[in-house]
Design an enzyme around this catalytic site. Structure first.
Site, short mmCIF file in Angstrom:
data_model
loop_
_atom_site.label_atom_id
_atom_site.label_comp_id
_atom_site.label_asym_id
_atom_site.label_seq_id
_atom_site.Cartn_x
_atom_site.Cartn_y
_atom_site.Cartn_z
N SER A 1 0.86 -1.18 0.00
CA SER A 1 0.00 0.00 0.00
C SER A 1 0.90 1.24 0.00
O SER A 1 1.62 1.51 0.96
CB SER A 1 -0.89 -0.02 1.25
OG SER A 1 -1.54 1.22 1.37
N HIS B 1 -1.31 -1.01 -4.27
CA HIS B 1 -2.56 -0.50 -3.70
C HIS B 1 -2.40 1.01 -3.47
O HIS B 1 -1.44 1.46 -2.87
CB HIS B 1 -2.78 -1.23 -2.37
CG HIS B 1 -4.03 -0.88 -1.65
ND1 HIS B 1 -5.23 -1.54 -1.86
CD2 HIS B 1 -4.29 0.05 -0.69
CE1 HIS B 1 -6.15 -1.04 -1.06
NE2 HIS B 1 -5.62 -0.06 -0.34
N ASP C 1 -4.24 4.46 -2.05
CA ASP C 1 -5.32 4.93 -1.18
C ASP C 1 -5.70 6.38 -1.50
O ASP C 1 -4.90 7.30 -1.36
CB ASP C 1 -4.86 4.87 0.28
CG ASP C 1 -4.83 3.43 0.78
OD1 ASP C 1 -5.84 2.72 0.60
OD2 ASP C 1 -3.80 3.02 1.35
N MET D 1 -8.21 9.39 -0.45
CA MET D 1 -9.08 9.83 0.66
C MET D 1 -9.48 11.29 0.43
O MET D 1 -8.67 12.09 -0.02
CB MET D 1 -8.33 9.72 1.99
CG MET D 1 -7.73 8.36 2.25
SD MET D 1 -7.06 8.23 3.91
CE MET D 1 -6.23 6.64 3.82
N HIS E 1 -8.03 2.37 -4.25
CA HIS E 1 -9.00 2.21 -3.16
C HIS E 1 -9.62 3.58 -2.89
O HIS E 1 -8.97 4.45 -2.30
CB HIS E 1 -8.24 1.67 -1.93
CG HIS E 1 -9.07 1.48 -0.71
ND1 HIS E 1 -8.52 1.25 0.53
CD2 HIS E 1 -10.42 1.49 -0.52
CE1 HIS E 1 -9.49 1.12 1.43
NE2 HIS E 1 -10.65 1.27 0.82
N MET F 1 -11.63 5.92 -1.00
CA MET F 1 -12.29 6.20 0.28
C MET F 1 -12.86 7.61 0.17
O MET F 1 -12.39 8.56 0.82
CB MET F 1 -11.28 6.07 1.43
CG MET F 1 -10.95 4.62 1.74
SD MET F 1 -9.43 4.45 2.69
CE MET F 1 -8.23 4.51 1.37
N MET G 1 -11.92 -4.40 5.28
CA MET G 1 -11.07 -3.46 6.04
C MET G 1 -10.87 -4.03 7.45
O MET G 1 -11.84 -4.35 8.14
CB MET G 1 -11.74 -2.10 6.17
CG MET G 1 -11.86 -1.28 4.90
SD MET G 1 -10.31 -0.94 4.07
CE MET G 1 -9.38 -0.06 5.30
N GLY H 1 -8.82 5.42 6.80
CA GLY H 1 -8.44 6.82 7.02
C GLY H 1 -6.95 7.04 7.22
O GLY H 1 -6.43 8.06 6.81
N PHE H 2 -6.29 6.07 7.81
CA PHE H 2 -4.88 6.27 8.12
C PHE H 2 -4.11 4.97 8.00
O PHE H 2 -4.64 3.90 8.31
CB PHE H 2 -4.70 6.81 9.56
CG PHE H 2 -5.37 8.14 9.74
CD1 PHE H 2 -4.70 9.32 9.43
CD2 PHE H 2 -6.69 8.21 10.19
CE1 PHE H 2 -5.34 10.55 9.56
CE2 PHE H 2 -7.33 9.44 10.32
CZ PHE H 2 -6.66 10.61 10.01
N GLY H 3 -2.85 5.07 7.56
CA GLY H 3 -1.97 3.92 7.59
C GLY H 3 -1.43 3.76 9.00
O GLY H 3 -1.59 4.64 9.86
N GLY H 4 -0.81 2.63 9.26
CA GLY H 4 -0.12 2.43 10.53
C GLY H 4 -1.00 2.15 11.73
O GLY H 4 -0.54 2.24 12.87
N ASP I 1 -7.25 -5.31 4.33
CA ASP I 1 -6.53 -4.03 4.30
C ASP I 1 -6.55 -3.38 5.68
O ASP I 1 -7.61 -3.03 6.19
CB ASP I 1 -7.22 -3.12 3.27
CG ASP I 1 -6.47 -1.81 3.04
OD1 ASP I 1 -5.28 -1.73 3.40
OD2 ASP I 1 -7.09 -0.87 2.49
N GLY I 2 -5.35 -3.19 6.25
CA GLY I 2 -5.23 -2.46 7.51
C GLY I 2 -4.52 -3.24 8.60
O GLY I 2 -5.00 -4.29 9.04
N GLY I 3 -3.35 -2.75 8.97
CA GLY I 3 -2.63 -3.33 10.11
C GLY I 3 -2.08 -4.73 9.86
O GLY I 3 -1.77 -5.45 10.81
N GLY J 1 0.92 -1.62 4.29
CA GLY J 1 1.63 -0.35 4.13
C GLY J 1 2.85 -0.30 5.02
O GLY J 1 3.98 -0.52 4.57
C1 DX5 Z 1 -6.24 2.60 5.45
C2 DX5 Z 1 -5.78 2.26 4.05
C3 DX5 Z 1 -4.78 1.16 4.01
C4 DX5 Z 1 -3.48 1.49 4.67
C5 DX5 Z 1 -2.78 0.24 5.09
O1 DX5 Z 1 -7.31 3.49 5.40
O2 DX5 Z 1 -6.88 1.89 3.25
O3 DX5 Z 1 -4.55 0.72 2.69
O4 DX5 Z 1 -2.63 2.20 3.84
O5 DX5 Z 1 -1.66 0.59 5.81
P1 DX5 Z 1 -1.15 -0.26 7.04
O6 DX5 Z 1 -0.75 -1.58 6.48
O7 DX5 Z 1 0.01 0.53 7.54
O8 DX5 Z 1 -2.27 -0.36 8.02
ZN ZN Z 2 -6.43 0.89 1.36
#
Ligand code: DX5
Ligand code: ZN
Length: 220
Positions: free
Chosen positions: A9, A34, A36, A38, A67, A69, A138, A143-146, A176-178, A198
Site C-alpha cells: 500500500s 494499492h 489509497d 481519501m 481504493h 475512500m 477493512m 483513514g490512516f496507515g499504521g 486491508d489495515g494493520g 503499508g
Molecule cells: C487505510 C488504508 C490502508 C493502509 C494500510 O485506510 O486503506 O490501505 O494504507 O496501511 P497499514 O498496512 O500501515 O495499516
Molecule cells: Zn487501502
C-alpha cells in the site's frame, strides 16, 4: 493453501521518491500496488488524486488497484480510470447506487472491487457479489496507515469465503489495515488472498519486510 499475494500500500511509501520504492517492491516480485485515495469527507484524511496515479502509471506496468475512500465515488471513477487504474475499489458505505457504479466501472474496461468497513456486515455484499472482481475487508477503520489490526476481522474473511462458495464464485479476498507478519497467517488461514500492507512493507528494510511477510505464510 491458495497462492497469496502481498500487495504494497503506497500510502506508507516515500512520496518524494515513489519510483524508487515501487522498483524495490517489484524487484522482489510484487506486481500489484494499492493506492489509497481519501477525500476528507468519507474519511477524515486527505491523500492523493488522479494526477499522482497518472505519474505512477508512467513508471510501472504493475496492476494498480485504487481504493477510493471518497463520498460519491461514481462521480470520479472515470478520472481514476483515465489516470491508469486497473481495478477500482469503492466502498459499500459510500455508494447508495452501488450496483450501477459497479456496472459503470466494468463498462469503462477495468475491474471492480468493493470494500467494507469493520462494522459493515459481509451479508451487505450478497446481492452484488456476482458482479465483482474482488472483495476487500477493512481490518482497521479506513483513514490512516499504521493502525493496529482489529482482531476478529478474520471472521469476516471466512464469512466472505463462505458467501463466495455458496454462490459458486472464486474471487480474490483482500484484507486491508494493520497487516503484518504476526497476523498474516491468521488472515491467510481465514481465506484472504491479497494481503495489503503499508507500514509492514515500507517501514524499515522493504525487501526484508516483504520476505518476512511471505515467510510468515510459508510462501517463500
Ligand atoms: C487505510 C488504508 C490502508 C493502509 C494500510 O485506510 O486503506 O490501505 O494504507 O496501511 P497499514 O498496512 O500501515 O495499516
Ligand atoms: Zn487501502
Amino acid at each position: 493453501m491458495e497462492k497469496i499475494e502481498v500487495v504494497p500500500s503506497l500510502l506508507s511509501a516515500n512520496f518524494a521518491n515513489l519510483a524508487e520504492d515501487i522498483k524495490k517492491v517489484e524487484s522482489i516480485g510484487c506486481s500489484r500496488l494499492h493506492i489509497d485515495v481519501m477525500d476528507g469527507h468519507f474519511v477524515p484524511n486527505i491523500t492523493i488524486g488522479p494526477v499522482v496515479i497518472k505519474s505512477i502509471r508512467k513508471i510501472t506496468r504493475s496492476h494498480l488497484q485504487t481504493h477510493l475512500m471518497i463520498d460519491q465515488p461514481g462521480k470520479y471513477i472515470k478520472d481514476f480510470i483515465d489516470a491508469g487504474s486497473d481495478t477500482i475499489i469503492i466502498h459499500q458505505e459510500a455508494c447508495p447506487e452501488i450496483g450501477e457504479t459497479i456496472k459503470e466501472i466494468k463498462k469503462l474496461g477495468v475491474k471492480a472491487g468493493v470494500s467494507i468497513k469493520p462494522k459493515t456486515p459481509v451479508e451487505t455484499l450478497k446481492d452484488i457479489i456476482q458482479d465483482l472482481d474482488l472483495i476487500m475487508i477493512m481490518s482497521v477503520e479506513p483513514g490512516f496507515g499504521g493502525q493496529s489490526y482489529i482482531l476478529g476481522s478474520e471472521k469476516k474473511i471466512s464469512e466472505s469465503k463462505a458467501l463466495l462458495e455458496e454462490k459458486g464464485l472464486n474471487l480474490p479476498i483482500g484484507v486491508d489495515g494493520g497487516i503484518n507478519a504476526q497476523n498474516a497467517p491468521l488472515v491467510a488461514k481465514a481465506g484472504a488472498t491479497h494481503l495489503i500492507a503499508g507500514n509492514a512493507v515500507f517501514k524499515g528494510d522493504i525487501l526484508e519486510n516483504i520476505k518476512s511477510l511471505y515467510r510468515s505464510i510459508n510462501q517463500l
